[in-house]
Design a protein around this motif. Structure first.
Motif, PDB file in Angstrom:
ATOM      1  N   LEU A 153       0.830  -1.202   0.000  1.00 18.95           N
ATOM      2  CA  LEU A 153       0.000   0.000   0.000  1.00 18.95           C
ATOM      3  C   LEU A 153       0.868   1.257   0.000  1.00 18.95           C
ATOM      4  O   LEU A 153       0.558   2.242  -0.676  1.00 18.95           O
ATOM      5  CB  LEU A 153      -0.929  -0.006   1.214  1.00 18.95           C
ATOM      6  CG  LEU A 153      -2.041  -1.056   1.202  1.00 18.95           C
ATOM      7  CD1 LEU A 153      -2.802  -1.042   2.524  1.00 18.95           C
ATOM      8  CD2 LEU A 153      -2.999  -0.831   0.035  1.00 18.95           C
ATOM      9  N   TRP A 178       2.137   1.941  -3.446  1.00 17.89           N
ATOM     10  CA  TRP A 178       1.102   2.533  -4.298  1.00 17.89           C
ATOM     11  C   TRP A 178       0.973   4.034  -4.030  1.00 17.89           C
ATOM     12  O   TRP A 178       0.963   4.841  -4.952  1.00 17.89           O
ATOM     13  CB  TRP A 178      -0.228   1.835  -4.047  1.00 17.89           C
ATOM     14  CG  TRP A 178      -1.329   2.261  -4.976  1.00 17.89           C
ATOM     15  CD1 TRP A 178      -1.652   1.693  -6.162  1.00 17.89           C
ATOM     16  CD2 TRP A 178      -2.233   3.363  -4.799  1.00 17.89           C
ATOM     17  NE1 TRP A 178      -2.710   2.359  -6.747  1.00 17.89           N
ATOM     18  CE2 TRP A 178      -3.082   3.388  -5.932  1.00 17.89           C
ATOM     19  CE3 TRP A 178      -2.416   4.322  -3.803  1.00 17.89           C
ATOM     20  CZ2 TRP A 178      -4.088   4.340  -6.092  1.00 17.89           C
ATOM     21  CZ3 TRP A 178      -3.416   5.272  -3.962  1.00 17.89           C
ATOM     22  CH2 TRP A 178      -4.244   5.284  -5.087  1.00 17.89           C
ATOM     23  N   VAL A 179       0.867   4.397  -2.749  1.00 16.34           N
ATOM     24  CA  VAL A 179       0.722   5.807  -2.376  1.00 16.34           C
ATOM     25  C   VAL A 179       1.945   6.610  -2.803  1.00 16.34           C
ATOM     26  O   VAL A 179       1.825   7.704  -3.364  1.00 16.34           O
ATOM     27  CB  VAL A 179       0.495   5.947  -0.861  1.00 16.34           C
ATOM     28  CG1 VAL A 179       0.534   7.410  -0.433  1.00 16.34           C
ATOM     29  CG2 VAL A 179      -0.842   5.336  -0.458  1.00 16.34           C
ATOM     30  N   ASP A 180       3.131   6.072  -2.559  1.00 15.54           N
ATOM     31  CA  ASP A 180       4.359   6.779  -2.930  1.00 15.54           C
ATOM     32  C   ASP A 180       4.431   7.017  -4.434  1.00 15.54           C
ATOM     33  O   ASP A 180       4.856   8.084  -4.888  1.00 15.54           O
ATOM     34  CB  ASP A 180       5.591   5.980  -2.488  1.00 15.54           C
ATOM     35  CG  ASP A 180       6.065   6.382  -1.096  1.00 15.54           C
ATOM     36  OD1 ASP A 180       5.776   7.518  -0.678  1.00 15.54           O
ATOM     37  OD2 ASP A 180       6.713   5.561  -0.429  1.00 15.54           O
ATOM     38  N   GLY A 186       3.958   7.460   1.476  1.00 13.39           N
ATOM     39  CA  GLY A 186       3.842   6.056   1.866  1.00 13.39           C
ATOM     40  C   GLY A 186       4.350   5.778   3.265  1.00 13.39           C
ATOM     41  O   GLY A 186       3.916   4.827   3.914  1.00 13.39           O
ATOM     42  N   THR A 242       4.626  14.503  -1.072  1.00 11.67           N
ATOM     43  CA  THR A 242       3.585  15.524  -1.157  1.00 11.67           C
ATOM     44  C   THR A 242       4.186  16.918  -1.186  1.00 11.67           C
ATOM     45  O   THR A 242       3.803  17.765  -2.006  1.00 11.67           O
ATOM     46  CB  THR A 242       2.622  15.395   0.040  1.00 11.67           C
ATOM     47  OG1 THR A 242       2.078  14.071   0.065  1.00 11.67           O
ATOM     48  CG2 THR A 242       1.484  16.405  -0.057  1.00 11.67           C
ATOM     49  N   GLY A 281       0.610   1.709  -8.753  1.00  8.82           N
ATOM     50  CA  GLY A 281       0.363   3.137  -8.545  1.00  8.82           C
ATOM     51  C   GLY A 281       0.865   4.002  -9.679  1.00  8.82           C
ATOM     52  O   GLY A 281       0.173   4.922 -10.130  1.00  8.82           O
ATOM     53  N   VAL A 326      -5.796  12.135  -4.914  1.00  4.15           N
ATOM     54  CA  VAL A 326      -5.024  11.301  -3.988  1.00  4.15           C
ATOM     55  C   VAL A 326      -4.188  12.182  -3.059  1.00  4.15           C
ATOM     56  O   VAL A 326      -4.047  11.893  -1.869  1.00  4.15           O
ATOM     57  CB  VAL A 326      -4.128  10.309  -4.758  1.00  4.15           C
ATOM     58  CG1 VAL A 326      -3.252   9.510  -3.792  1.00  4.15           C
ATOM     59  CG2 VAL A 326      -4.986   9.351  -5.583  1.00  4.15           C
ATOM     60  N   VAL A 337      -4.210  11.971   0.986  1.00  3.07           N
ATOM     61  CA  VAL A 337      -2.985  11.709   1.740  1.00  3.07           C
ATOM     62  C   VAL A 337      -2.708  12.832   2.742  1.00  3.07           C
ATOM     63  O   VAL A 337      -2.316  12.583   3.891  1.00  3.07           O
ATOM     64  CB  VAL A 337      -1.785  11.519   0.792  1.00  3.07           C
ATOM     65  CG1 VAL A 337      -0.473  11.505   1.562  1.00  3.07           C
ATOM     66  CG2 VAL A 337      -1.948  10.228  -0.002  1.00  3.07           C
TER      67      VAL A 337
END
Length: 259
Positions: free
Chosen positions: A18, A21-23, A29, A164, A225, A240, A244
């Motif tokens: 997960l 994917w976020v990273d 992440g 981010t 991702g 996203v 986040v």
């Protein structure tokens, strides 16, 4: 060999996937992976969670950076310039990680993140379209200072939300789209992870065998991702990013007042 139960290993592998994917989409992440490592390794000092996180994340981030570079135009020279500075700054930040009060930094980070979220919400077109504008030398130098030195130092010191912050800096200062900023941020994030990893390795706070196993799942998450972001574009990355940021602020608030 580190002995962990099957449920703990499965939890860590899921968190690694997960986080990858976020990273790959927007960064952050570490918001998932660091708490998972702290929970799964209660017998180890927190520095081991931070060091193992970097050893895991650098694999997925590197894979995502290559994927973006193959599918979306990336200014490699610019990204490497930021990445080298970020690598050095991150190593310095990691070295100071135990000397700076997180209780002081966390509220400041929350305020900054909330300001970022508010700005993105109030400007729906922010980073969704190519403005065609070219950043001036002054803005380029400011971006290098903020995204290279500043965010790099932050990644070594604390970590969550690095991607981010990089995306916001690239969009706001260099007029990139969210997708271009995300692609560039991946290259820079490899540098920040590498710098911090070197520092944590020097202090012996990396569980290499566990990190190697988790890296496989982190790469898998990064692959999914990166392809989703490339297929769906800047609007998807923007959504996203907001999710986040909200999760990161919630986590920091919990750590500050209830953790």
């Amino acid at each position: 060999m580190l002995e962990l139960s099957l449920p703990v290993l499965l939890m860590l592998f899921l968190a690694a996937a997960l986080a990858g994917w976020v990273d790959a989409v927007v960064g952050g992440g570490g918001l998932l992976l660091v708490p998972a490592l702290l929970l799964g390794l209660p017998q180890h000092a927190p520095a081991y969670a931070l060091g193992t996180n970097k050893a895991t994340a650098i694999a997925g981030t590197s894979f995502a950076a290559v994927t973006y570079a193959r599918r979306h135009p990336v200014d490699v020279r610019l990204a490497l310039r930021f990445g080298v500075l970020a690598c050095v700054s991150s190593a310095v930040g990691a070295s100071f990680a135990t000397a700076v009060s997180k209780e002081v930094l966390q509220p400041l980070i929350m305020v900054l993140l909330l300001a970022v979220a508010l700005f993105v919400v109030l400007r729906p077109s922010f980073g969704t379209q190519d403005s065609g504008r070219v950043a001036s030398r002054r803005r380029g130098a400011l971006a290098l200072l903020v995204a290279g030195a500043g965010v790099g130092f932050y990644d070594g010191l604390l970590g969550p939300g690095t991607g981010t912050f990089l995306i916001i800096a690239f969009v706001g200062l260099l007029h990139m789209t969210m997708l271009s900023a995300s692609a560039t941020a991946k290259v820079v994030n490899v540098g920040t992870n590498l710098g911090a990893l070197v520092a944590f390795s020097f202090h012996g706070t990396v569980l290499w065998q566990l990190a190697a196993a988790m890296a496989v799942f982190n790469i898998a998450g990064s692959w999914v991702g990166a392809h989703m972001a490339l297929r769906r574009g800047s609007g998807f990355v923007r959504v996203v990013l907001l999710v986040v940021v909200a999760a990161l602020v919630s986590r920091l608030a919990y750590d500050q007042w209830w953790g």
